[in-house]
Design a protein around this motif. Structure first.
Motif, mmCIF file in Angstrom:
data_model
loop_
_atom_site.group_PDB
_atom_site.id
_atom_site.type_symbol
_atom_site.label_atom_id
_atom_site.label_comp_id
_atom_site.label_asym_id
_atom_site.label_seq_id
_atom_site.Cartn_x
_atom_site.Cartn_y
_atom_site.Cartn_z
ATOM 1 N N VAL A 102 -54.115 -18.387 28.205
ATOM 2 C CA VAL A 102 -52.700 -18.466 27.856
ATOM 3 C C VAL A 102 -51.979 -19.419 28.802
ATOM 4 N N HIS A 103 -52.314 -19.364 30.102
ATOM 5 C CA HIS A 103 -51.720 -20.299 31.060
ATOM 6 C C HIS A 103 -51.993 -21.740 30.638
ATOM 7 N N GLN A 104 -53.226 -22.015 30.238
ATOM 8 C CA GLN A 104 -53.593 -23.375 29.841
ATOM 9 C C GLN A 104 -52.849 -23.799 28.574
ATOM 10 N N GLN A 105 -52.696 -22.856 27.633
ATOM 11 C CA GLN A 105 -51.944 -23.166 26.418
ATOM 12 C C GLN A 105 -50.500 -23.505 26.757
ATOM 13 N N ALA A 106 -49.894 -22.701 27.631
ATOM 14 C CA ALA A 106 -48.498 -22.934 28.020
ATOM 15 C C ALA A 106 -48.348 -24.307 28.668
ATOM 16 N N THR A 115 -40.357 -27.208 24.251
ATOM 17 C CA THR A 115 -39.703 -26.123 24.971
ATOM 18 C C THR A 115 -40.508 -24.848 24.731
ATOM 19 N N LEU A 116 -40.817 -24.134 25.800
ATOM 20 C CA LEU A 116 -41.747 -23.012 25.703
ATOM 21 C C LEU A 116 -41.021 -21.680 25.584
ATOM 22 N N LEU A 117 -41.528 -20.853 24.677
ATOM 23 C CA LEU A 117 -41.088 -19.469 24.520
ATOM 24 C C LEU A 117 -42.251 -18.551 24.896
ATOM 25 N N MET A 118 -41.953 -17.458 25.582
ATOM 26 C CA MET A 118 -42.964 -16.463 25.950
ATOM 27 C C MET A 118 -42.633 -15.163 25.230
ATOM 28 N N VAL A 161 -46.201 -18.794 23.376
ATOM 29 C CA VAL A 161 -47.424 -18.101 23.770
ATOM 30 C C VAL A 161 -47.085 -16.623 23.843
ATOM 31 N N THR A 162 -48.110 -15.773 23.867
ATOM 32 C CA THR A 162 -47.861 -14.337 23.847
ATOM 33 C C THR A 162 -48.595 -13.634 24.977
ATOM 34 N N GLN A 163 -48.013 -12.545 25.406
ATOM 35 C CA GLN A 163 -48.654 -11.645 26.366
ATOM 36 C C GLN A 163 -49.936 -11.101 25.745
ATOM 37 N N THR A 164 -51.035 -11.081 26.495
ATOM 38 C CA THR A 164 -52.324 -10.726 25.893
ATOM 39 C C THR A 164 -52.418 -9.259 25.497
ATOM 40 N N THR A 165 -51.598 -8.386 26.115
ATOM 41 C CA THR A 165 -51.668 -6.972 25.762
ATOM 42 C C THR A 165 -50.844 -6.640 24.529
ATOM 43 N N LEU A 166 -50.368 -7.671 23.836
ATOM 44 C CA LEU A 166 -49.727 -7.511 22.536
ATOM 45 C C LEU A 166 -50.692 -8.014 21.468
ATOM 46 N N VAL A 186 -44.718 -24.405 17.186
ATOM 47 C CA VAL A 186 -46.164 -24.232 17.095
ATOM 48 C C VAL A 186 -46.581 -23.128 18.061
ATOM 49 N N GLY A 187 -47.762 -22.585 17.828
ATOM 50 C CA GLY A 187 -48.287 -21.536 18.689
ATOM 51 C C GLY A 187 -49.794 -21.629 18.770
#
Length: 311
Positions: A102-106, A115-118, A161-166, A186-187
Protein backbone atom coordinates in the motif's frame (compact mmCIF):
# COMPACT_ATOMS: atom_id res chain seq x y z
CA UNK A 1 -24.85 -26.92 22.99
CA UNK A 2 -22.96 -26.83 19.69
CA UNK A 3 -19.80 -24.79 19.12
CA UNK A 4 -18.93 -24.08 15.49
CA UNK A 5 -15.57 -22.61 14.46
CA UNK A 6 -14.99 -20.39 11.44
CA UNK A 7 -12.28 -21.24 8.94
CA UNK A 8 -9.99 -19.40 8.41
CA UNK A 9 -9.47 -17.50 11.66
CA UNK A 10 -6.60 -16.24 13.76
CA UNK A 11 -3.07 -15.35 12.73
CA UNK A 12 -2.42 -14.18 9.20
CA UNK A 13 0.98 -14.42 7.55
CA UNK A 14 1.86 -10.80 8.32
CA UNK A 15 1.19 -11.28 12.04
CA UNK A 16 3.14 -14.55 12.14
CA UNK A 17 6.09 -12.83 10.44
CA UNK A 18 6.01 -9.84 12.82
CA UNK A 19 6.02 -12.03 15.94
CA UNK A 20 8.80 -14.19 14.48
CA UNK A 21 10.85 -11.05 13.88
CA UNK A 22 10.65 -9.95 17.52
CA UNK A 23 11.43 -13.47 18.76
CA UNK A 24 14.46 -13.78 16.46
CA UNK A 25 15.67 -10.29 17.32
CA UNK A 26 15.59 -11.25 21.02
CA UNK A 27 17.47 -14.48 20.29
CA UNK A 28 20.09 -12.75 18.15
CA UNK A 29 20.61 -9.49 20.04
CA UNK A 30 19.43 -10.36 23.53
CA UNK A 31 17.05 -8.36 25.69
CA UNK A 32 15.97 -5.68 25.63
CA UNK A 33 14.68 -5.28 22.09
CA UNK A 34 12.53 -2.18 21.71
CA UNK A 35 9.36 -2.32 19.61
CA UNK A 36 7.76 0.83 18.22
CA UNK A 37 4.05 0.48 19.05
CA UNK A 38 2.38 -2.86 19.72
CA UNK A 39 3.89 -5.37 17.32
CA UNK A 40 0.32 -6.53 16.59
CA UNK A 41 -2.96 -5.54 18.22
CA UNK A 42 -3.32 -8.26 20.83
CA UNK A 43 -2.51 -7.79 24.51
CA UNK A 44 -1.74 -11.48 25.10
CA UNK A 45 0.89 -11.44 22.36
CA UNK A 46 2.35 -8.17 23.64
CA UNK A 47 2.50 -9.40 27.24
CA UNK A 48 4.12 -12.68 26.18
CA UNK A 49 6.85 -10.88 24.24
CA UNK A 50 7.31 -8.36 27.04
CA UNK A 51 7.92 -11.23 29.48
CA UNK A 52 10.79 -12.33 27.21
CA UNK A 53 12.48 -8.96 27.02
CA UNK A 54 10.61 -6.88 24.44
CA UNK A 55 10.07 -3.25 25.45
CA UNK A 56 7.13 -1.55 23.73
CA UNK A 57 7.38 2.20 23.23
CA UNK A 58 5.08 4.85 21.78
CA UNK A 59 7.88 7.24 20.81
CA UNK A 60 11.45 6.78 19.62
CA UNK A 61 12.58 9.19 22.33
CA UNK A 62 12.06 6.28 24.76
CA UNK A 63 14.63 4.14 22.90
CA UNK A 64 18.29 4.47 23.98
CA UNK A 65 20.78 5.56 21.34
CA UNK A 66 22.13 2.75 19.14
CA UNK A 67 19.60 0.24 20.56
CA UNK A 68 17.70 -2.32 18.47
CA UNK A 69 14.17 -1.20 17.56
CA UNK A 70 11.54 -3.15 15.63
CA UNK A 71 8.86 -1.31 13.64
CA UNK A 72 5.45 -2.93 14.13
CA UNK A 73 3.45 -4.82 11.51
CA UNK A 74 1.32 -1.71 10.92
CA UNK A 75 4.19 0.24 9.38
CA UNK A 76 5.59 3.68 10.17
CA UNK A 77 5.99 7.05 8.50
CA UNK A 78 9.12 8.28 6.75
CA UNK A 79 9.56 10.75 9.61
CA UNK A 80 9.89 7.88 12.09
CA UNK A 81 12.35 6.10 9.80
CA UNK A 82 14.44 9.23 9.41
CA UNK A 83 14.39 9.91 13.15
CA UNK A 84 15.61 6.37 13.85
CA UNK A 85 18.42 6.74 11.34
CA UNK A 86 19.46 10.09 12.78
CA UNK A 87 19.59 8.54 16.25
CA UNK A 88 21.78 5.68 15.08
CA UNK A 89 19.17 3.10 16.05
CA UNK A 90 19.50 -0.42 14.66
CA UNK A 91 16.12 -0.84 12.97
CA UNK A 92 14.33 -4.01 11.93
CA UNK A 93 11.20 -3.52 9.85
CA UNK A 94 8.32 -5.87 10.69
CA UNK A 95 5.84 -4.00 8.47
CA UNK A 96 3.46 -6.48 6.87
CA UNK A 97 4.43 -6.86 3.19
CA UNK A 98 0.83 -6.12 2.20
CA UNK A 99 1.02 -2.82 4.09
CA UNK A 100 4.32 -2.09 2.38
CA UNK A 101 2.54 -2.70 -0.92
CA UNK A 102 0.00 0.00 0.00
CA UNK A 103 2.89 2.37 0.78
CA UNK A 104 4.32 1.71 -2.68
CA UNK A 105 0.94 2.28 -4.32
CA UNK A 106 0.53 5.59 -2.48
CA UNK A 107 3.99 6.75 -3.52
CA UNK A 108 3.36 5.77 -7.14
CA UNK A 109 0.08 7.69 -7.30
CA UNK A 110 1.73 10.81 -5.86
CA UNK A 111 4.58 10.54 -8.40
CA UNK A 112 1.91 10.49 -11.10
CA UNK A 113 0.75 13.89 -9.86
CA UNK A 114 -2.50 12.67 -8.34
CA UNK A 115 -3.98 13.94 -5.08
CA UNK A 116 -4.10 11.02 -2.66
CA UNK A 117 -7.04 9.86 -0.56
CA UNK A 118 -6.65 7.29 2.24
CA UNK A 119 -9.69 5.16 3.07
CA UNK A 120 -9.32 4.13 6.69
CA UNK A 121 -9.85 4.92 10.36
CA UNK A 122 -8.36 8.07 11.87
CA UNK A 123 -5.57 7.39 14.34
CA UNK A 124 -4.97 3.76 13.38
CA UNK A 125 -1.21 3.10 13.25
CA UNK A 126 -1.40 1.76 9.71
CA UNK A 127 -3.24 4.84 8.49
CA UNK A 128 -0.81 7.19 10.22
CA UNK A 129 2.14 5.29 8.76
CA UNK A 130 0.75 5.18 5.23
CA UNK A 131 -0.18 8.86 5.18
CA UNK A 132 3.34 9.62 6.36
CA UNK A 133 4.95 7.68 3.53
CA UNK A 134 4.34 10.38 0.91
CA UNK A 135 5.62 13.94 0.62
CA UNK A 136 2.24 15.42 -0.23
CA UNK A 137 -1.07 16.17 1.49
CA UNK A 138 -3.30 13.11 2.00
CA UNK A 139 -7.06 13.33 2.59
CA UNK A 140 -8.46 10.77 5.05
CA UNK A 141 -11.86 9.33 4.14
CA UNK A 142 -13.70 7.17 6.68
CA UNK A 143 -17.31 7.41 5.49
CA UNK A 144 -19.58 8.47 2.63
CA UNK A 145 -20.15 11.76 4.47
CA UNK A 146 -16.40 12.35 4.32
CA UNK A 147 -16.53 11.88 0.54
CA UNK A 148 -19.24 14.52 0.20
CA UNK A 149 -17.28 16.91 2.42
CA UNK A 150 -14.08 16.78 0.34
CA UNK A 151 -13.21 20.29 -0.83
CA UNK A 152 -11.74 19.14 -4.14
CA UNK A 153 -12.75 19.97 -7.72
CA UNK A 154 -14.89 17.25 -9.31
CA UNK A 155 -12.43 17.02 -12.22
CA UNK A 156 -9.37 16.69 -9.96
CA UNK A 157 -6.90 13.90 -10.72
CA UNK A 158 -7.26 11.73 -7.61
CA UNK A 159 -6.19 8.31 -6.38
CA UNK A 160 -7.09 6.27 -3.32
CA UNK A 161 -5.54 3.54 -1.22
CA UNK A 162 -7.17 1.61 1.61
CA UNK A 163 -6.27 0.39 5.06
CA UNK A 164 -5.50 -3.33 4.75
CA UNK A 165 -7.75 -4.34 7.66
CA UNK A 166 -10.74 -3.16 5.63
CA UNK A 167 -12.22 -5.62 3.15
CA UNK A 168 -13.91 -5.05 -0.20
CA UNK A 169 -17.24 -5.08 1.61
CA UNK A 170 -16.02 -2.43 4.07
CA UNK A 171 -14.89 -0.05 1.35
CA UNK A 172 -17.38 -0.74 -1.46
CA UNK A 173 -19.81 2.06 -0.59
CA UNK A 174 -17.06 4.65 -0.03
CA UNK A 175 -15.32 3.76 -3.29
CA UNK A 176 -18.67 3.93 -5.08
CA UNK A 177 -19.28 7.41 -3.71
CA UNK A 178 -15.78 8.50 -4.79
CA UNK A 179 -16.27 7.17 -8.31
CA UNK A 180 -19.65 8.88 -8.59
CA UNK A 181 -18.33 12.27 -7.50
CA UNK A 182 -14.84 12.25 -9.05
CA UNK A 183 -14.67 10.77 -12.58
CA UNK A 184 -10.86 11.03 -12.76
CA UNK A 185 -10.04 8.85 -9.77
CA UNK A 186 -8.04 5.63 -9.77
CA UNK A 187 -7.26 3.02 -7.15
CA UNK A 188 -5.35 -0.21 -6.64
CA UNK A 189 -6.29 -3.44 -8.39
CA UNK A 190 -8.83 -5.62 -6.62
CA UNK A 191 -6.20 -8.31 -6.05
CA UNK A 192 -4.28 -5.80 -3.98
CA UNK A 193 -6.60 -6.16 -0.97
CA UNK A 194 -5.47 -8.06 2.10
CA UNK A 195 -6.36 -11.71 1.56
CA UNK A 196 -6.67 -12.37 5.31
CA UNK A 197 -9.17 -9.58 5.95
CA UNK A 198 -11.43 -10.70 3.11
CA UNK A 199 -11.15 -14.42 3.89
CA UNK A 200 -12.05 -13.94 7.57
CA UNK A 201 -15.04 -11.74 6.78
CA UNK A 202 -16.37 -14.23 4.22
CA UNK A 203 -15.91 -17.00 6.80
CA UNK A 204 -17.71 -15.17 9.61
CA UNK A 205 -20.61 -14.39 7.29
CA UNK A 206 -20.96 -18.11 6.51
CA UNK A 207 -20.66 -18.88 10.22
CA UNK A 208 -23.37 -16.39 11.19
CA UNK A 209 -25.83 -18.11 8.86
CA UNK A 210 -25.57 -21.32 10.93
CA UNK A 211 -25.51 -20.14 14.56
CA UNK A 212 -27.52 -18.20 17.14
CA UNK A 213 -24.60 -16.22 18.53
CA UNK A 214 -21.12 -15.24 17.32
CA UNK A 215 -18.13 -14.62 19.56
CA UNK A 216 -15.14 -12.90 17.97
CA UNK A 217 -11.96 -13.40 19.97
CA UNK A 218 -9.75 -10.37 19.61
CA UNK A 219 -8.44 -7.18 21.15
CA UNK A 220 -10.64 -4.11 21.43
CA UNK A 221 -8.08 -2.06 19.50
CA UNK A 222 -7.90 -4.62 16.68
CA UNK A 223 -9.54 -3.12 13.61
CA UNK A 224 -10.02 -6.42 11.81
CA UNK A 225 -11.54 -8.06 14.93
CA UNK A 226 -14.04 -5.23 15.30
CA UNK A 227 -14.97 -5.55 11.63
CA UNK A 228 -15.61 -9.29 12.09
CA UNK A 229 -18.06 -8.55 14.88
CA UNK A 230 -19.80 -5.96 12.70
CA UNK A 231 -20.07 -8.38 9.77
CA UNK A 232 -21.68 -11.02 11.99
CA UNK A 233 -24.08 -8.49 13.48
CA UNK A 234 -25.10 -7.27 10.02
CA UNK A 235 -25.90 -10.89 9.18
CA UNK A 236 -28.61 -10.76 11.84
CA UNK A 237 -27.19 -12.60 14.87
CA UNK A 238 -26.00 -11.25 18.22
CA UNK A 239 -22.24 -10.83 18.04
CA UNK A 240 -19.74 -9.91 20.73
CA UNK A 241 -16.03 -9.14 20.81
CA UNK A 242 -14.24 -10.86 23.70
CA UNK A 243 -10.55 -10.57 24.49
CA UNK A 244 -10.48 -13.94 26.25
CA UNK A 245 -12.68 -16.48 28.05
CA UNK A 246 -13.18 -14.21 31.06
CA UNK A 247 -15.27 -11.76 29.05
CA UNK A 248 -18.03 -14.22 28.10
CA UNK A 249 -21.36 -13.27 29.67
CA UNK A 250 -23.30 -16.45 30.60
CA UNK A 251 -26.53 -14.60 29.82
CA UNK A 252 -25.57 -14.61 26.14
CA UNK A 253 -25.76 -18.40 26.08
CA UNK A 254 -29.25 -18.91 27.50
CA UNK A 255 -30.94 -18.67 24.10
CA UNK A 256 -28.02 -19.76 21.93
CA UNK A 257 -27.86 -23.53 21.41
CA UNK A 258 -25.42 -22.95 18.53
CA UNK A 259 -22.47 -20.66 19.21
CA UNK A 260 -20.07 -19.60 16.48
CA UNK A 261 -16.50 -18.64 17.31
CA UNK A 262 -13.92 -16.88 15.19
CA UNK A 263 -10.89 -14.70 15.85
CA UNK A 264 -9.08 -11.71 14.45
CA UNK A 265 -5.88 -11.91 12.44
CA UNK A 266 -3.74 -11.01 15.47
CA UNK A 267 -5.37 -13.47 17.90
CA UNK A 268 -3.50 -16.62 19.00
CA UNK A 269 -5.36 -19.91 18.57
CA UNK A 270 -4.68 -20.59 22.26
CA UNK A 271 -7.21 -17.90 23.19
CA UNK A 272 -9.82 -19.43 20.86
CA UNK A 273 -9.41 -22.82 22.50
CA UNK A 274 -9.74 -21.23 25.94
CA UNK A 275 -13.01 -19.63 24.87
CA UNK A 276 -14.29 -22.98 23.58
CA UNK A 277 -13.36 -24.67 26.86
CA UNK A 278 -15.08 -21.93 28.85
CA UNK A 279 -18.27 -22.35 26.84
CA UNK A 280 -18.35 -25.98 27.93
CA UNK A 281 -18.12 -24.92 31.56
CA UNK A 282 -20.60 -22.05 31.38
CA UNK A 283 -23.38 -23.83 29.51
CA UNK A 284 -25.64 -26.10 31.57
CA UNK A 285 -25.79 -28.79 28.89
CA UNK A 286 -22.74 -30.73 27.72
CA UNK A 287 -21.07 -29.69 24.51
CA UNK A 288 -21.50 -31.82 21.45
CA UNK A 289 -18.26 -32.25 19.47
CA UNK A 290 -16.88 -28.94 18.21
CA UNK A 291 -17.35 -28.50 14.46
CA UNK A 292 -15.04 -26.52 12.17
CA UNK A 293 -16.64 -25.20 9.02
CA UNK A 294 -14.94 -25.74 5.68
CA UNK A 295 -13.23 -22.67 4.32
CA UNK A 296 -10.19 -21.29 2.58
CA UNK A 297 -6.96 -22.98 3.63
CA UNK A 298 -4.34 -20.25 3.73
CA UNK A 299 -0.79 -21.20 2.79
CA UNK A 300 0.63 -17.69 2.45
CA UNK A 301 3.99 -17.01 4.07
CA UNK A 302 6.30 -14.00 4.00
CA UNK A 303 10.09 -14.00 4.12
CA UNK A 304 11.86 -12.57 7.14
CA UNK A 305 14.24 -9.60 6.82
CA UNK A 306 17.64 -10.72 5.59
CA UNK A 307 19.37 -9.85 8.85
CA UNK A 308 17.18 -12.33 10.73
CA UNK A 309 16.98 -15.14 8.20
CA UNK A 310 18.37 -18.43 9.34
CA UNK A 311 21.74 -19.39 7.78
Amino acid sequence: MQVILAQPRGFCAGVTRAIDIVERALARHGAPVHVFHEIVHNQWVVDDLRSRGAVFVQALDAVPDHAVVVFSAHGVSRQVMNQAQARGLRTIDATCPLVSKVHQQAQRFVRQGRTLLMIGHAGHEEVVGTMGQVDAPVHLVSSIDDVQALALPVDAALAYVTQTTLSLDDTRAIIGALLARFPDIVGPEVDGICYATQNRQVAVRALAAQVDLVLVVGARNSSNSNRLREVAARAGVPAYLVQDEHEIDPAWLRTAPRVGVTSGASTPELLVQRVVAALGVLHPDPLTPVVQLPGVREDVSFRLPAELALP
